[in-house]
Design an enzyme around this catalytic site. Structure first.
Site, PDB file in Angstrom:
ATOM      1  N   CYS A   3      11.266  50.428   9.169  1.00 57.46           N
ATOM      2  CA  CYS A   3      12.039  49.540   8.301  1.00 57.46           C
ATOM      3  C   CYS A   3      13.488  50.010   8.296  1.00 57.46           C
ATOM      4  O   CYS A   3      13.918  50.706   9.229  1.00 57.46           O
ATOM      5  CB  CYS A   3      11.428  49.471   6.897  1.00 57.46           C
ATOM      6  SG  CYS A   3      11.390  51.034   5.997  1.00 57.46           S
ATOM      7  N   ASN A   6      13.307  53.639   5.520  1.00 60.35           N
ATOM      8  CA  ASN A   6      12.123  54.519   5.617  1.00 60.35           C
ATOM      9  C   ASN A   6      11.769  55.141   4.262  1.00 60.35           C
ATOM     10  O   ASN A   6      11.290  56.272   4.190  1.00 60.35           O
ATOM     11  CB  ASN A   6      12.308  55.615   6.691  1.00 60.35           C
ATOM     12  CG  ASN A   6      11.017  56.351   7.083  1.00 60.35           C
ATOM     13  OD1 ASN A   6      11.040  57.504   7.490  1.00 60.35           O
ATOM     14  ND2 ASN A   6       9.888  55.705   6.965  1.00 60.35           N
ATOM     15  N   CYS A   8      10.815  52.583   1.471  1.00 58.16           N
ATOM     16  CA  CYS A   8      10.019  51.580   0.737  1.00 58.16           C
ATOM     17  C   CYS A   8       8.852  51.028   1.556  1.00 58.16           C
ATOM     18  O   CYS A   8       7.692  51.306   1.270  1.00 58.16           O
ATOM     19  CB  CYS A   8      10.894  50.426   0.264  1.00 58.16           C
ATOM     20  SG  CYS A   8      12.135  50.906  -0.953  1.00 58.16           S
ATOM     21  N   ARG A   9       9.152  50.225   2.585  1.00 53.04           N
ATOM     22  CA  ARG A   9       8.096  49.510   3.308  1.00 53.04           C
ATOM     23  C   ARG A   9       7.355  50.360   4.320  1.00 53.04           C
ATOM     24  O   ARG A   9       6.117  50.425   4.315  1.00 53.04           O
ATOM     25  CB  ARG A   9       8.692  48.275   4.003  1.00 53.04           C
ATOM     26  CG  ARG A   9       9.168  47.206   3.043  1.00 53.04           C
ATOM     27  CD  ARG A   9      10.070  46.180   3.710  1.00 53.04           C
ATOM     28  NE  ARG A   9      11.341  46.777   4.131  1.00 53.04           N
ATOM     29  CZ  ARG A   9      12.297  46.154   4.791  1.00 53.04           C
ATOM     30  NH1 ARG A   9      12.108  44.901   5.146  1.00 53.04           N
ATOM     31  NH2 ARG A   9      13.424  46.767   5.105  1.00 53.04           N
ATOM     32  N   SER A  10       8.090  50.999   5.243  1.00 56.61           N
ATOM     33  CA  SER A  10       7.388  51.708   6.323  1.00 56.61           C
ATOM     34  C   SER A  10       6.581  52.922   5.843  1.00 56.61           C
ATOM     35  O   SER A  10       5.537  53.209   6.446  1.00 56.61           O
ATOM     36  CB  SER A  10       8.339  52.079   7.467  1.00 56.61           C
ATOM     37  OG  SER A  10       9.399  52.902   7.037  1.00 56.61           O
ATOM     38  N   ASP A 119      12.138  42.983   1.795  1.00 53.06           N
ATOM     39  CA  ASP A 119      12.615  44.293   1.367  1.00 53.06           C
ATOM     40  C   ASP A 119      12.524  44.380  -0.145  1.00 53.06           C
ATOM     41  O   ASP A 119      13.213  43.640  -0.857  1.00 53.06           O
ATOM     42  CB  ASP A 119      14.070  44.448   1.830  1.00 53.06           C
ATOM     43  CG  ASP A 119      14.588  45.842   1.575  1.00 53.06           C
ATOM     44  OD1 ASP A 119      13.937  46.600   0.830  1.00 53.06           O
ATOM     45  OD2 ASP A 119      15.652  46.174   2.125  1.00 53.06           O
TER      46      ASP A 119
HETATM   47  P1  4NP Z   1      13.114  50.004   3.172  1.00 55.05           P
HETATM   48  O1  4NP Z   1      13.982  49.563   1.893  1.00 55.05           O
HETATM   49  O2  4NP Z   1      13.887  49.574   4.392  1.00 55.05           O
HETATM   50  O3  4NP Z   1      11.839  49.254   3.012  1.00 55.05           O
HETATM   51  O4  4NP Z   1      12.945  51.511   3.096  1.00 55.05           O
HETATM   52  C1  4NP Z   1      15.315  49.941   1.726  1.00 55.05           C
HETATM   53  C2  4NP Z   1      15.623  51.183   1.247  1.00 55.05           C
HETATM   54  C3  4NP Z   1      16.941  51.546   1.042  1.00 55.05           C
HETATM   55  C4  4NP Z   1      17.946  50.643   1.343  1.00 55.05           C
HETATM   56  C5  4NP Z   1      17.632  49.404   1.832  1.00 55.05           C
HETATM   57  C6  4NP Z   1      16.310  49.055   2.033  1.00 55.05           C
HETATM   58  N1  4NP Z   1      19.296  50.999   1.115  1.00 55.05           N
HETATM   59  O5  4NP Z   1      20.166  50.139   1.272  1.00 55.05           O
HETATM   60  O6  4NP Z   1      19.586  52.164   0.771  1.00 55.05           O
END
Ligand code: 4NP
Length: 146
Positions: A3, A6, A8-10, A119
């Site tokens: 993602c 790294n 939240c989702r992955s 997201d």
């Molecule tokens: P992820 O979610 O891609 O599912 O881990 C996010 C985590 C942090 C951010 C964006 C998306 N960020 O902008 O810091």
């Protein structure tokens, strides 16, 4: 499992898939990474840890790392959470063998659609739905590749 951050989702996808692989006795190595560098070394988002915990998974020991070109050599399958992750990953691909390893994870549950895992970073209520859709996708991955 890839993602953006790294966190939240992955990490959820990694934890869910690792449990399914362990249950079936397959020797697959499951890992996750983010295309971005902001969260390198950080544990998963507390909201991801919480939803995983609710369903009996402990992902708290995971640490974020950034996706690297070598992942396209090392792994047989690179599963992107959304279109933007997918195009960032494909920028590192050197040939068709590497390009063909890259898929959207929701292509396993919605084959004819370009569907992305939303997201949940900015949506406290999004984590349950993400957990559920990743669970279904991981089940289909096992079926398709086992
Ligand atoms: P992820 O979610 O891609 O599912 O881990 C996010 C985590 C942090 C951010 C964006 C998306 N960020 O902008 O810091």
């Amino acid at each position: 499992m890839v993602c953006l951050g790294n966190i939240c989702r992955s990490p959820l996808a990694e934890g869910i898939m690792q449990e399914k692989v362990a249950e079936t006795g397959l020797g697959w190595e499951i890992d996750s990474a983010g295309t971005g560098a902001w969260h390198i070394g950080n544990p998963p988002d507390p909201r991801s840890i919480a939803v995983a915990h609710k369903y009996g998974l402990d992902i708290a020991n995971q640490r974020a790392r950034q996706f690297k070109a070598k992942d396209l050599q090392k792994f047989d399958l690179i599963l992107a959470m959304d279109n933007s992750n997918q195009s960032d990953i494909l920028r590192h691909a050197k040939n068709d063998i590497e390009r063909n390893k890259v898929r959207l994870i929701l292509s396993y549950t919605h084959p004819s659609e370009e569907r992305s895992v939303p997201d949940p970073y900015w949506d406290d209520n999004g984590f349950e739905a993400v957990f559920a859709m990743l669970g279904e996708a991981c089940e289909m991955i096992l079926k398709e590749h086992n």
